[in-house]
Design a protein around this motif. Structure first.
Motif, mmCIF file in Angstrom:
data_model
loop_
_atom_site.group_PDB
_atom_site.id
_atom_site.type_symbol
_atom_site.label_atom_id
_atom_site.label_comp_id
_atom_site.label_asym_id
_atom_site.label_seq_id
_atom_site.Cartn_x
_atom_site.Cartn_y
_atom_site.Cartn_z
ATOM 1 N N GLN A 1 0.825 -1.209 0.000
ATOM 2 C CA GLN A 1 0.000 0.000 0.000
ATOM 3 C C GLN A 1 0.864 1.266 0.000
ATOM 4 O O GLN A 1 0.541 2.253 -0.651
ATOM 5 C CB GLN A 1 -0.911 -0.001 1.237
ATOM 6 C CG GLN A 1 -2.110 -0.915 1.077
ATOM 7 C CD GLN A 1 -3.194 -0.239 0.254
ATOM 8 O OE1 GLN A 1 -3.945 0.563 0.752
ATOM 9 N NE2 GLN A 1 -3.242 -0.553 -1.035
ATOM 10 N N LEU A 2 1.952 1.212 0.743
ATOM 11 C CA LEU A 2 2.858 2.351 0.817
ATOM 12 C C LEU A 2 3.413 2.684 -0.574
ATOM 13 O O LEU A 2 3.565 3.855 -0.933
ATOM 14 C CB LEU A 2 3.997 2.018 1.797
ATOM 15 C CG LEU A 2 4.949 3.129 2.181
ATOM 16 C CD1 LEU A 2 4.210 4.295 2.814
ATOM 17 C CD2 LEU A 2 6.006 2.586 3.147
ATOM 18 N N ASN A 3 3.686 1.638 -1.356
ATOM 19 C CA ASN A 3 4.179 1.853 -2.727
ATOM 20 C C ASN A 3 3.178 2.625 -3.580
ATOM 21 O O ASN A 3 3.554 3.250 -4.558
ATOM 22 C CB ASN A 3 4.463 0.509 -3.424
ATOM 23 C CG ASN A 3 5.730 -0.142 -2.905
ATOM 24 O OD1 ASN A 3 6.616 0.551 -2.409
ATOM 25 N ND2 ASN A 3 5.806 -1.460 -3.001
ATOM 26 N N LYS A 4 1.910 2.537 -3.223
ATOM 27 C CA LYS A 4 0.867 3.175 -4.030
ATOM 28 C C LYS A 4 0.427 4.520 -3.468
ATOM 29 O O LYS A 4 -0.332 5.248 -4.111
ATOM 30 C CB LYS A 4 -0.370 2.259 -4.085
ATOM 31 C CG LYS A 4 -0.118 0.898 -4.715
ATOM 32 C CD LYS A 4 -1.391 0.044 -4.683
ATOM 33 C CE LYS A 4 -1.155 -1.322 -5.329
ATOM 34 N NZ LYS A 4 -2.366 -2.166 -5.270
ATOM 35 N N LEU A 5 0.872 4.829 -2.228
ATOM 36 C CA LEU A 5 0.288 5.963 -1.501
ATOM 37 C C LEU A 5 0.418 7.298 -2.223
ATOM 38 O O LEU A 5 -0.569 8.007 -2.415
ATOM 39 C CB LEU A 5 0.919 6.069 -0.095
ATOM 40 C CG LEU A 5 0.462 7.292 0.720
ATOM 41 C CD1 LEU A 5 -1.001 7.155 1.132
ATOM 42 C CD2 LEU A 5 1.342 7.491 1.953
ATOM 43 N N LEU A 6 1.627 7.653 -2.626
ATOM 44 C CA LEU A 6 1.823 9.012 -3.139
ATOM 45 C C LEU A 6 1.122 9.200 -4.479
ATOM 46 O O LEU A 6 0.531 10.256 -4.734
ATOM 47 C CB LEU A 6 3.313 9.357 -3.193
ATOM 48 C CG LEU A 6 3.983 9.399 -1.803
ATOM 49 C CD1 LEU A 6 5.426 9.882 -1.901
ATOM 50 C CD2 LEU A 6 3.213 10.240 -0.793
ATOM 51 N N ALA A 7 1.136 8.162 -5.332
ATOM 52 C CA ALA A 7 0.411 8.258 -6.609
ATOM 53 C C ALA A 7 -1.092 8.361 -6.344
ATOM 54 O O ALA A 7 -1.793 9.148 -6.989
ATOM 55 C CB ALA A 7 0.727 7.046 -7.482
ATOM 56 N N ALA A 8 -1.590 7.598 -5.379
ATOM 57 C CA ALA A 8 -3.023 7.650 -5.051
ATOM 58 C C ALA A 8 -3.380 9.023 -4.486
ATOM 59 O O ALA A 8 -4.438 9.573 -4.806
ATOM 60 C CB ALA A 8 -3.372 6.549 -4.056
ATOM 61 N N ASN A 9 -2.483 9.597 -3.665
ATOM 62 C CA ASN A 9 -2.744 10.939 -3.130
ATOM 63 C C ASN A 9 -2.771 11.978 -4.250
ATOM 64 O O ASN A 9 -3.556 12.931 -4.197
ATOM 65 C CB ASN A 9 -1.692 11.327 -2.084
ATOM 66 C CG ASN A 9 -1.962 10.691 -0.724
ATOM 67 O OD1 ASN A 9 -2.940 9.953 -0.548
ATOM 68 N ND2 ASN A 9 -1.095 10.962 0.230
ATOM 69 N N ARG A 10 -1.915 11.807 -5.268
ATOM 70 C CA ARG A 10 -1.937 12.746 -6.402
ATOM 71 C C ARG A 10 -3.264 12.641 -7.155
ATOM 72 O O ARG A 10 -3.830 13.641 -7.582
ATOM 73 C CB ARG A 10 -0.754 12.485 -7.343
ATOM 74 C CG ARG A 10 0.563 13.072 -6.825
ATOM 75 C CD ARG A 10 1.641 13.098 -7.894
ATOM 76 N NE ARG A 10 2.076 11.762 -8.307
ATOM 77 C CZ ARG A 10 3.015 11.052 -7.674
ATOM 78 N NH1 ARG A 10 3.620 11.555 -6.615
ATOM 79 N NH2 ARG A 10 3.346 9.859 -8.098
#
Ligand code: PLP
Length: 387
Positions: A254-263
């Motif tokens: 999930q951490l790998n996806k966090l920043l892209a998901a936040n964008r």
């Protein structure tokens, strides 16, 4: 998954998390060990925070954090009146008394520092803030005000449940105060089903929460398994608040996806703001907290929630029922804490701004997967409901 045309939120959990969980399940070691350690160091690195300790939930993390900064029975803790009940419950579980503070304004729903300062007493042991909706509260300003009133040493606890990956001009949420706590509950920006992370500002605090989460033991089962220790002592009365390896592996994915998901969330938020501005009726009737915040403040929100304020006196339930009939899921974040039955034994308090704002709060759908079409659907339906 759900029968909502536009659900309130949707997780980014998929194949990566399934594979990570399966890898751990067949590895033969399920409780806190190498995956948890890797999750903690990756979380700290990605969010640029000095320390991170995984826990079974944000709620337990809050309890451990209050305890670690010295909250004891009879103490007072200043808590936002507008937050999830866990921010206050965690202090109550320790025998402390939450003292609720008002919101700042209709456009900034986080706790009002003026009111925090007004509520300080000799019994105040800590101040809790919550980064509402993922918008970073101005913790350095709070610290400066506490210093100016002679309370500079008071610990500031950040409830970061809405704010993984968010930052203010001063740094990452979770690293702005004395100690921060994140949630990985199923509806948060990143999830492990249940889970949380404590981010301490000092090594001593980090060690204190690690000891508390593991019964107060001097060595862990993992260390004994790795032949690093043969026995243990119990240094203090702790609890079991450990995260397990399966969830830690899911958390790493999930951490790998966090920043892209936040964008993506920021994009969805921007579409909402444009959509409201394009609909003259909504623009006239709604108040949108944090409108234009990102541009103005130069910081980054995690955009956990899309909250609007309905017109004064508007029948919120009728609006929600109408939206729900159209397949659009909405919610309310949150019923004010000082009015909850569980808190009626506390000294009564009036929070004028929160009390006039709370009945108008409405949370619209927000997920990284929403399209412009979804947003048009939500706003058109909301517009019709307010006519
Ligand atoms: C979700 C949430 C919590 C509780 O998190 P859990 O991980 O479910 O214990 C606490 N505070 C806030 C503001 C939340 O949104």
């Amino acid at each position: 998954m759900s029968d909502w045309a536009v659900p309130l939120t949707r997780t980014t959990v998929g194949q990566e998390e399934a594979q990570a969980a399966a890898r751990v399940l067949i590895s033969g070691w399920l409780t806190q060990g190498a995956e948890v350690a890797a999750f903690e160091s990756e979380f700290a690195a990605q969010l640029r925070l000095p320390f991170a300790a995984a826990v079974a939930s944000c709620t337990l993390g809050l309890e451990l954090s209050y305890a670690a900064v010295g909250v004891r029975p009879g103490d007072e803790v200043i808590v936002p009146g507008l937050t999830f009940v866990a921010t206050a419950n965690a202090a109550r579980r320790l025998g402390a008394r939450p003292v609720f503070a008002d919101i700042t304004s209709e456009s900034d729903l986080s706790v009002d520092f003026e009111d925090v300062i007004a509520k300080l007493t000799t019994r105040t042991r800590a101040v809790a803030i919550m980064h509402y909706g993922g918008f970073a509260a101005r913790v350095s300003e709070l610290r400066a005000r506490l210093q100016a009133t002679g309370y500079g040493q008071l610990p500031i606890l950040e409830d970061c449940a809405h704010a993984p990956g968010a930052h203010s001009e001063d740094g990452s949420c979770g690293g702005l105060g004395t100690i921060g706590v994140f949630s990985f509950f199923g509806n948060k920006n990143m999830t492990t089903g249940e889970g949380g992370m404590i981010t301490a500002s000092t090594r001593a605090l980090d060690e204190a929460v690690r000891e508390l989460r593991t019964h107060g033991l001097s060595t862990s089962t993992w260390e004994r398994h790795r032949r690093r220790a043969l026995s243990y002592d119990v240094l203090q009365v702790g609890t079991n608040a450990k995260l397990d390896e399966v969830r830690a592996a899911i958390g790493r994915a999930q951490l790998n996806k966090l920043l892209a998901a936040n964008r993506r969330r920021a994009q969805v938020r921007a579409w909402y703001e444009v959509g409201i501005q394009e609909r003259g009726d909504l623009l006239a009737k709604l108040t949108v907290p944090y409108l234009g915040w990102q541009r103005r403040v130069g910081a980054e929100s995690a955009h956990h929630l899309m909250v609007v304020l309905l017109p004064q006196g508007c029948a919120r339930e009728a609006v929600m029922v109408r939206l729900h009939a159209a397949g659009i899921q909405t919610s309310v974040h949150y019923p004010p804490l000082h009015r909850l039955s569980c808190n009626l034994d506390l000294p009564p308090v009036t929070l004028p701004r929160l009390e006039s704002t709370a009945p108008r709060l409405l949370t619209l759908p927000l997920s990284p997967f929403m399209t412009k079409v979804d947003i048009a659907r939500v706003l058109d339906e909301l517009s019709a409901a307010l006519r």
